[in-house]
Design an enzyme around this catalytic site. Sequence first.
Site, PDB file in Angstrom:
ATOM      1  CB  ILE A  79       2.887   2.318   1.971  1.00  0.00           C
ATOM      2  CG1 ILE A  79       1.766   2.284   0.843  1.00  0.00           C
ATOM      3  CG2 ILE A  79       3.355   3.635   2.647  1.00  0.00           C
ATOM      4  CD1 ILE A  79       2.017   3.220  -0.157  1.00  0.00           C
ATOM      5  CG  ASN A  96      -5.208   0.065  -0.497  1.00  0.00           C
ATOM      6  OD1 ASN A  96      -5.173   0.535  -1.646  1.00  0.00           O
ATOM      7  ND2 ASN A  96      -5.356  -1.346  -0.614  1.00  0.00           N
ATOM      8  CG  ASP A 120      -4.468  -5.918  -0.092  1.00  0.00           C
ATOM      9  OD1 ASP A 120      -4.412  -4.783  -0.271  1.00  0.00           O
ATOM     10  OD2 ASP A 120      -4.142  -6.645  -1.152  1.00  0.00           O
ATOM     11  CB  SER A 131     -11.894   6.044 -12.529  1.00  0.00           C
ATOM     12  OG  SER A 131     -12.264   5.082 -11.645  1.00  0.00           O
ATOM     13  CG  HIS A 155      -8.118  -5.114  -1.960  1.00  0.00           C
ATOM     14  ND1 HIS A 155      -6.919  -5.378  -2.617  1.00  0.00           N
ATOM     15  CD2 HIS A 155      -8.789  -6.371  -2.380  1.00  0.00           C
ATOM     16  CE1 HIS A 155      -6.939  -6.545  -3.271  1.00  0.00           C
ATOM     17  NE2 HIS A 155      -7.914  -7.343  -2.887  1.00  0.00           N
TER      18      HIS A 155
END
Length: 197
Positions: free
Chosen positions: A87, A101, A144, A12, A103
């Site tokens: 990655i 990214n 992260d 999405s 999160h």
Amino acid sequence: MRIALFASGSGSNVENILRYFENDDFFVFPLVVSNKVDAYVHQRAKSLHVLSFSFSREDFLSGEPVLELLRSYEIDAVVLAGFLLKIPPLLIKAFPGRIINIHPALLPKFGGRGMYGDRVHRAVVEAGETESGISIHYVNENYDEGNIIFQASCSLAEKDTPEDVATKVQRLEHEHFPKVIESLWRPLAAASTRERE
Ligand code: GAR
């Protein structure tokens, strides 16, 4: 600015980003990359006339075939929009400061290995948090942990289920992610115009 979108699931966010930049002269999204052949993101890409590719976990983690693909499409940056594999160092070295990214929580809380998608929202509810949100950050070799570029939060009610949290967080993702991409890299448009002059 040629950006590859990486996604593992529904996509999405990919669709939202593609629609946001649909008629943009500077931002171009030539391809979607996934580690799942049957991810719904392939259908979304197809309906928006964007090429999409899948790599096996092994190929992805080796880095080589993906790097080759990104080079052949002259990709400048990579946006992870719901991508669940780590990655590989080869890609991180090839795109220094050019991989970001999203999160679905307020890092550094609820991040790290195994913390993705609905698992994050369940953990947030179980911990009795009164807020959650989104974090957009640079990608480094640890899950992260790269520098945070942007965060937005939403308040949670005691009765909120993980599904309720997911809905609130997704709303924030769709509202902010394209704008953050834009504010991060739009300035390069002016720089490249100056260079050409
Ligand atoms: C998003 O909520 C994104 O933040 C999350 O996956 C979801 C993908 O949704 N990413 C992670 O959990 C990464 N650790 P989408 O496929 O509908 O865009």
